[in-house]
Write a protein that holds these residues in place. Structure first.
Motif, short mmCIF file in Angstrom:
data_model
loop_
_atom_site.label_atom_id
_atom_site.label_comp_id
_atom_site.label_asym_id
_atom_site.label_seq_id
_atom_site.Cartn_x
_atom_site.Cartn_y
_atom_site.Cartn_z
N LEU A 116 108.33 23.94 85.49
CA LEU A 116 108.33 22.49 85.32
C LEU A 116 107.12 22.03 84.53
N LYS A 117 105.97 22.65 84.81
CA LYS A 117 104.75 22.28 84.08
C LYS A 117 104.89 22.59 82.60
N ASN A 118 105.46 23.75 82.29
CA ASN A 118 105.64 24.13 80.88
C ASN A 118 106.61 23.19 80.17
N LEU A 119 107.70 22.83 80.88
CA LEU A 119 108.65 21.87 80.28
C LEU A 119 107.99 20.53 80.04
N GLY A 120 107.24 20.06 81.03
CA GLY A 120 106.58 18.77 80.91
C GLY A 120 105.58 18.75 79.77
N GLN A 121 104.79 19.81 79.65
CA GLN A 121 103.81 19.88 78.56
C GLN A 121 104.50 19.94 77.21
N LEU A 122 105.61 20.69 77.17
CA LEU A 122 106.36 20.78 75.92
C LEU A 122 106.87 19.41 75.50
N VAL A 123 107.42 18.65 76.43
CA VAL A 123 107.94 17.32 76.11
C VAL A 123 106.82 16.43 75.58
N ILE A 124 105.68 16.42 76.26
CA ILE A 124 104.56 15.58 75.82
C ILE A 124 104.11 15.97 74.41
N ASP A 125 103.94 17.28 74.19
CA ASP A 125 103.48 17.75 72.87
C ASP A 125 104.49 17.39 71.78
N GLN A 126 105.77 17.59 72.08
CA GLN A 126 106.81 17.30 71.08
C GLN A 126 106.90 15.81 70.77
N LEU A 127 106.77 14.98 71.79
CA LEU A 127 106.85 13.54 71.57
C LEU A 127 105.66 13.02 70.77
N ILE A 128 104.47 13.56 71.05
CA ILE A 128 103.29 13.16 70.28
C ILE A 128 103.47 13.55 68.81
N ALA A 129 103.97 14.77 68.58
CA ALA A 129 104.18 15.23 67.20
C ALA A 129 105.27 14.40 66.52
N TYR A 130 106.33 14.10 67.26
CA TYR A 130 107.43 13.29 66.72
C TYR A 130 106.94 11.90 66.33
N ARG A 131 106.15 11.29 67.19
CA ARG A 131 105.64 9.96 66.92
C ARG A 131 104.71 9.97 65.71
N SER A 132 103.83 10.97 65.66
CA SER A 132 102.86 11.05 64.55
C SER A 132 103.58 11.27 63.23
N ARG A 133 104.56 12.17 63.24
CA ARG A 133 105.30 12.45 62.01
C ARG A 133 106.10 11.23 61.56
N SER A 134 106.68 10.51 62.52
CA SER A 134 107.42 9.30 62.17
C SER A 134 106.50 8.27 61.52
N MET A 135 105.31 8.11 62.06
CA MET A 135 104.38 7.11 61.56
C MET A 135 103.90 7.42 60.14
N THR A 136 103.89 8.71 59.78
CA THR A 136 103.47 9.06 58.42
C THR A 136 104.57 8.80 57.40
#
Length: 479
Positions: free
Chosen positions: A10-30
């Motif tokens: 669960l911890k690995n899934l949760g960290q993956l989601v957070i990391d992916q969402l941060i990357a998704y948001r950053s890439r969208s903003m660029t």
């Protein structure tokens, strides 16, 4: 494997989601990708492979990452600077935190004992909204309201209260008279839906003429009321727009309120998009007269920067919302003599999420002043973009924007040509814009929701539109 007991998984899934969402948001903003890569439904269905992941339980962290990558890539990138289409705010950190808390706890906010903290927060948020409108208890108002899952639900709630005041027996015995709602043709389609749901009938929504920009003509409203008073039709409410969804203009609330007050008719203001301007010293004048209404719809997930959905159905007199819905449920503790609020009495929704936390944390962590600044900046940007469009001879603007919505068209081009151009802009060029019709004329429609959208983006958009317009706007553009 029982994933509920596997903390490492669960911890690995949760960290993956957070990391992916941060990357998704950053890439969208660029602006690196298109705002929307719109695949055919069945193609995307096959690509996501939903059956496979359900049949193979539990999926590995790597497989989950594969699914999440596909899911995010094939979604609308709301944070993209060239997303200038619909009225959704780019999600901000405070409201994302609120969504995490609300989902993890899964408390309701309709019944106090099901979510005590959620209920207290909702009451605070409602009171904050009421105070901004001018219905403060400090100056004698006994106002109240309820948070709803969106502006449509808020409009239905408000018109339910109006209908029950106009015809108190309808709730119990049904409608035995012809009831009508008056509004402009530019009102949101949820008004017609509400009429259908309430048994008034969508054909009994009487549209009042509007001016060239979409503002309701008050003289025509007065004439329509006089004509109806000589008939056997009962007027349930007049709905004013603040602002219209299509063109973003504000009705004259003071003048409409004067007509409604004179004729003792319920006035509802659909301020789903534009009521937030009341926070701005520069633009609050657009809401002059909103305090004269009987009810107001106000969405937080548009200009107040929360995630979807969070809307207020607000009432000048609490007795009107208290009488809107009646009925009993023996399995619920709805003691009328209790000293705490049970919002379930005031809402269509029985199971209602704790959506008040979205707005509360936004105000607490961003600050009311920052939210007001964002609203002002977006309205100002729209004026600047209008100036850029208006200086180009190839384009015609509907009007100078009053909000963050701009309508324009190519001079001499028909509806089908402009629709083909819009499709090309979305599928080939990475822009996302919408289209609308005002008084029968077709327009491109921009809604400026992102502070990162620049004048350069607008100039590029216009150049692309003119280039496609020179090709004749034929349907081959969407191949």
């Amino acid at each position: 494997m029982n994933i509920s007991s596997d903390s490492e998984y669960l911890k690995n899934l949760g960290q993956l989601v957070i990391d992916q969402l941060i990357a998704y948001r950053s890439r969208s903003m660029t602006g690196a990708d298109k705002v929307l890569e719109l695949k055919p439904f069945h193609e995307l269905d096959n690509k996501l492979g939903l059956d496979k992941f359900v049949q193979q339980q539990p999926i590995s962290v790597q497989e989950f990452q594969q699914f999440l990558d596909l899911y995010l890539h094939n979604s609308m990138h709301i944070h993209h600077p060239r997303n200038i289409g619909h009225q959704l705010a780019p999600s901000r950190f405070p409201t994302v935190l609120a969504d995490m808390i609300v989902s993890a706890m899964n408390n309701g906010s309709g019944l106090y004992e099901m979510g005590p903290s959620a209920s207290v927060v909702e009451r605070w948020v409602i009171n904050w909204m009421l105070n901004k409108i001018g219905w403060s208890s400090d100056i004698g108002y006994q106002a109240s309201g309820v948070l709803c899952s969106g502006g449509t639900m808020a409009n239905i709630t408000a018109l339910s209260a109006a209908r029950n005041l106009a015809s108190p027996s309808t709730w119990k015995y049904g409608c035995n008279e012809q009831q009508v709602i008056l509004t402009s043709a530019e009102s949101h389609f949820s008004i017609s839906r509400a009429a259908g749901i309430l048994g008034i009938g969508c054909d009994n929504v009487i549209t009042i003429a509007s001016d060239d920009t979409g503002k309701l003509l008050v003289d025509d409203l007065s004439k329509a009321i006089t004509k109806l008073q000589d008939s056997d039709k009962k007027i349930v409410a007049v709905v004013a727009n603040a602002c219209t969804t299509s063109s973003g203009v504000y009705d004259d609330l003071v003048a409409i309120a004067e007509v409604c007050n004179k004729n003792k008719i319920w006035m509802h203001v659909d301020g789903a998009h534009g009521a937030s301007a009341i926070l701005s010293e520069k633009y609050s004048h657009l809401l002059s007269g909103i305090e004269l209404a009987d009810s107001v719809t106000w969405d937080a997930h548009k200009m107040l920067q929360t995630t979807s959905v969070c809307a207020g159905a607000l009432f000048k007199r609490s007795k009107n919302i208290d009488a809107a819905f009646t009925g009993s449920a023996p399995y619920l503790s709805l003691d009328e003599d209790c000293d705490y609020p049970n919002q379930m009495r005031r809402t269509i929704e029985c199971t209602k999420p704790a959506i008040g936390l979205k707005l509360y944390l936004t105000l607490a962590l961003l600050g009311e002043g920052e939210v007001a600044s964002i609203i002002e900046n977006l309205y100002q940007k729209a004026l600047g973009f209008y100036d850029i469009i208006n200086t180009r001879d190839e384009f015609e603007c509907l009007c100078k924007p009053e909000s963050n919505i701009i309508c324009f068209r190519i001079a001499g081009k028909c509806r089908d040509e402009q629709k083909a151009i819009r499709n090309r802009l979305i599928q080939k060029d990475g822009f996302y814009i919408t289209e609308t019709e005002v008084n029968g004329d077709h327009y491109f429609r921009l809604t400026v929701m992102n502070e990162a959208t620049s004048s350069s983006d607008i100039s590029t958009l216009l150049d692309l539109i003119i280039g496609y317009g020179d090709l004749g706007g034929n349907n081959d553009l969407i191949d």
